[in-house]
Design an enzyme around this catalytic site. Structure first.
Site, PDB file in Angstrom:
ATOM      1  CE  LYS A  27      -1.739  -0.891   4.075  1.00  0.00           C
ATOM      2  NZ  LYS A  27      -0.987  -2.103   4.397  1.00  0.00           N
ATOM      3  NE  ARG A  30      -3.329  -0.901  10.485  1.00  0.00           N
ATOM      4  CZ  ARG A  30      -2.315  -0.416   9.799  1.00  0.00           C
ATOM      5  NH1 ARG A  30      -2.382   0.761   9.268  1.00  0.00           N
ATOM      6  NH2 ARG A  30      -1.252  -1.149   9.631  1.00  0.00           N
ATOM      7  NE  ARG A  33       8.434  -2.654   5.598  1.00  0.00           N
ATOM      8  CZ  ARG A  33       7.141  -2.495   5.845  1.00  0.00           C
ATOM      9  NH1 ARG A  33       6.398  -1.817   4.997  1.00  0.00           N
ATOM     10  NH2 ARG A  33       6.604  -3.032   6.906  1.00  0.00           N
ATOM     11  NE  ARG A  81       7.516  -0.650   9.528  1.00  0.00           N
ATOM     12  CZ  ARG A  81       6.347  -0.512   8.919  1.00  0.00           C
ATOM     13  NH1 ARG A  81       6.278   0.175   7.788  1.00  0.00           N
ATOM     14  NH2 ARG A  81       5.263  -1.052   9.412  1.00  0.00           N
ATOM     15  NE  ARG A 129       3.072  -4.976  10.881  1.00  0.00           N
ATOM     16  CZ  ARG A 129       4.067  -4.848   9.995  1.00  0.00           C
ATOM     17  NH1 ARG A 129       5.216  -5.465  10.203  1.00  0.00           N
ATOM     18  NH2 ARG A 129       3.911  -4.126   8.928  1.00  0.00           N
TER      19      ARG A 129
HETATM   20  P1  AP5 Z   1       5.062  -1.490   1.542  1.00  0.00           P
HETATM   21  O1  AP5 Z   1       4.616  -0.632   0.406  1.00  0.00           O
HETATM   22  O2  AP5 Z   1       5.920  -0.883   2.593  1.00  0.00           O
HETATM   23  O3  AP5 Z   1       3.788  -2.232   2.177  1.00  0.00           O
HETATM   24  P2  AP5 Z   1       2.616  -1.689   3.097  1.00  0.00           P
HETATM   25  O4  AP5 Z   1       1.372  -2.353   2.668  1.00  0.00           O
HETATM   26  O5  AP5 Z   1       2.626  -0.182   3.133  1.00  0.00           O
HETATM   27  O6  AP5 Z   1       3.114  -2.307   4.465  1.00  0.00           O
HETATM   28  P3  AP5 Z   1       3.212  -1.746   5.946  1.00  0.00           P
HETATM   29  O7  AP5 Z   1       3.900  -2.813   6.720  1.00  0.00           O
HETATM   30  O8  AP5 Z   1       3.828  -0.368   5.985  1.00  0.00           O
HETATM   31  O9  AP5 Z   1       1.760  -1.663   6.336  1.00  0.00           O
HETATM   32  P4  AP5 Z   1       1.216  -1.784   7.712  1.00  0.00           P
HETATM   33  O10 AP5 Z   1      -0.199  -1.481   7.381  1.00  0.00           O
HETATM   34  O11 AP5 Z   1       1.462  -2.968   8.500  1.00  0.00           O
HETATM   35  O12 AP5 Z   1       2.094  -0.724   8.529  1.00  0.00           O
HETATM   36  P5  AP5 Z   1       1.861   0.799   8.872  1.00  0.00           P
HETATM   37  O13 AP5 Z   1       3.143   1.471   8.629  1.00  0.00           O
HETATM   38  O14 AP5 Z   1       0.617   1.320   8.252  1.00  0.00           O
HETATM   39  O15 AP5 Z   1       5.814  -2.774   0.939  1.00  0.00           O
HETATM   40  C1  AP5 Z   1       6.368  -3.752   1.771  1.00  0.00           C
HETATM   41  C2  AP5 Z   1       7.677  -4.270   1.144  1.00  0.00           C
HETATM   42  O16 AP5 Z   1       7.366  -4.926  -0.083  1.00  0.00           O
HETATM   43  C3  AP5 Z   1       8.696  -3.170   0.789  1.00  0.00           C
HETATM   44  O17 AP5 Z   1       9.983  -3.659   1.010  1.00  0.00           O
HETATM   45  C4  AP5 Z   1       8.465  -2.917  -0.724  1.00  0.00           C
HETATM   46  O18 AP5 Z   1       9.653  -2.489  -1.362  1.00  0.00           O
HETATM   47  C5  AP5 Z   1       8.043  -4.307  -1.183  1.00  0.00           C
HETATM   48  N1  AP5 Z   1       7.059  -4.264  -2.279  1.00  0.00           N
HETATM   49  C6  AP5 Z   1       6.027  -3.407  -2.437  1.00  0.00           C
HETATM   50  N2  AP5 Z   1       5.330  -3.704  -3.541  1.00  0.00           N
HETATM   51  C7  AP5 Z   1       5.938  -4.794  -4.091  1.00  0.00           C
HETATM   52  C8  AP5 Z   1       5.680  -5.579  -5.267  1.00  0.00           C
HETATM   53  N3  AP5 Z   1       4.650  -5.301  -6.091  1.00  0.00           N
HETATM   54  N4  AP5 Z   1       6.495  -6.630  -5.498  1.00  0.00           N
HETATM   55  C9  AP5 Z   1       7.537  -6.926  -4.671  1.00  0.00           C
HETATM   56  N5  AP5 Z   1       7.824  -6.213  -3.553  1.00  0.00           N
HETATM   57  C10 AP5 Z   1       7.031  -5.151  -3.272  1.00  0.00           C
HETATM   58  O19 AP5 Z   1       1.559   0.676  10.438  1.00  0.00           O
HETATM   59  C11 AP5 Z   1       2.553   0.306  11.362  1.00  0.00           C
HETATM   60  C12 AP5 Z   1       1.948   0.238  12.753  1.00  0.00           C
HETATM   61  O20 AP5 Z   1       1.431   1.543  13.126  1.00  0.00           O
HETATM   62  C13 AP5 Z   1       0.715  -0.689  12.916  1.00  0.00           C
HETATM   63  O21 AP5 Z   1       1.090  -2.032  13.158  1.00  0.00           O
HETATM   64  C14 AP5 Z   1       0.022  -0.058  14.119  1.00  0.00           C
HETATM   65  O22 AP5 Z   1       0.677  -0.358  15.320  1.00  0.00           O
HETATM   66  C15 AP5 Z   1       0.207   1.437  13.847  1.00  0.00           C
HETATM   67  N6  AP5 Z   1      -0.882   1.991  13.021  1.00  0.00           N
HETATM   68  C16 AP5 Z   1      -0.775   2.483  11.761  1.00  0.00           C
HETATM   69  N7  AP5 Z   1      -1.969   2.902  11.320  1.00  0.00           N
HETATM   70  C17 AP5 Z   1      -2.857   2.654  12.316  1.00  0.00           C
HETATM   71  C18 AP5 Z   1      -4.259   2.840  12.440  1.00  0.00           C
HETATM   72  N8  AP5 Z   1      -4.996   3.379  11.444  1.00  0.00           N
HETATM   73  N9  AP5 Z   1      -4.855   2.454  13.607  1.00  0.00           N
HETATM   74  C19 AP5 Z   1      -4.132   1.929  14.623  1.00  0.00           C
HETATM   75  N10 AP5 Z   1      -2.805   1.702  14.562  1.00  0.00           N
HETATM   76  C20 AP5 Z   1      -2.176   2.071  13.413  1.00  0.00           C
END
Ligand code: AP5
Length: 218
Positions: A13, A88, A127, A160, A171
């Site tokens: 995403k 979320r 990642r 991370r 997660r």
């Molecule tokens: P990437 O694009 O980073 O994936 P992502 O879906 O953004 O993954 P995240 O882990 O960032 O999402 P998340 O929802 O768990 O974490 P967030 O930061 O929101 O891609 C991942 C990897 O794959 C990268 O290395 C990339 O290069 C590679 N890649 C991408 N596309 C590819 C492809 N097509 N082919 C091959 N490789 C590819 O949240 C973190 C924490 O914050 C949560 O756990 C929670 O504690 C808190 N938090 C965040 N938002 C909330 C909320 N709304 N409510 C409550 N807690 C929250």
């Protein structure tokens, strides 16, 4: 253009939200990035959020909703936005609907990114991120030019803290229990597009832009 990107952790995403924001000239609002910024700056909110994030649990709704409201009020969102990782939970989605309804700025589209669990684990465990400029890489799929060093700013890349195996498991479980119900929630509102997010970053972006093109003018 007002968008939400939904999907499991690691589905891609954030990568696609960066490209979308650049192409359509809209703001990217990532609650994960905002929370990690607060942790880095050791703000009160960051200190509260860190424990939840390291374990792979969700930060309380009240904290996250406040952060997003602040960002939506900023002038930079005038041209639209893509929300990455928010909402979320159902209370977060209800609150977003209420806030946008109050501004008469309804969502145009919610895109649900879908890939296999196996692919998610590969994407997350490989990642690497830049702690300085927040650029994201992958050791196999999107490697930096020089091993372990950020292309953009030269900083040493890090893994991370929530990309460890145990946190990834938590997660994914939290996602199934608290976030996956939003697929139905937005489906019932006729806002949902499902996107097969397997394949290369470029291939996924090509599919995504086809889905989004009809909303470009709004
Ligand atoms: P990437 O694009 O980073 O994936 P992502 O879906 O953004 O993954 P995240 O882990 O960032 O999402 P998340 O929802 O768990 O974490 P967030 O930061 O929101 O891609 C991942 C990897 O794959 C990268 O290395 C990339 O290069 C590679 N890649 C991408 N596309 C590819 C492809 N097509 N082919 C091959 N490789 C590819 O949240 C973190 C924490 O914050 C949560 O756990 C929670 O504690 C808190 N938090 C965040 N938002 C909330 C909320 N709304 N409510 C409550 N807690 C929250």
């Amino acid at each position: 253009m007002r968008l939400v990107f939904l999907g499991a952790p690691g589905v891609g995403k954030g990568t696609q939200a960066d490209r979308t924001a650049e192409l359509f000239k809209i703001a990217k609002i990532s609650t994960g990035d905002l929370l990690r910024g607060a942790v880095r700056n050791q703000t009160k909110l960051g200190l509260e959020a860190k424990g939840y994030m390291d374990q792979g649990k969700l930060v309380p709704d009240s904290v996250v909703i406040g952060l997003v409201q602040e960002k939506l009020n900023e002038a930079g969102c005038g041209n639209g936005f893509v929300l990455d990782g928010f909402p979320r939970t159902t209370p977060q989605a209800d609150e977003l609907g209420r806030v946008l309804g109050g501004k008469q700025l309804p969502l145009d589209r919610v895109v649900n990114f879908e890939v296999s669990r196996e692919a998610i684990i590969k994407r997350l465990s490989g990642r690497r991120s830049c702690p300085k400029c927040q650029a994201t890489y992958h050791i196999d799929f999107a490697p930096p030019k020089k091993d372990g060093v950020c292309d953009r700013c030269g900083e040493a890349l890090v893994q991370r803290s929530d990309d460890r195996r145990e946190a990834i498991e938590t997660r994914l479980k939290v996602y199934e229990e608290q976030t996956a119900p939003l697929i139905r929630y937005y489906g019932e509102k006729q806002l949902l597009s499902r996107l097969d997010a397997s394949g290369s970053v470029d291939a996924v972006f090509a599919k995504l832009t086809k889905v989004l093109e009809p909303y470009r003018a709004t």
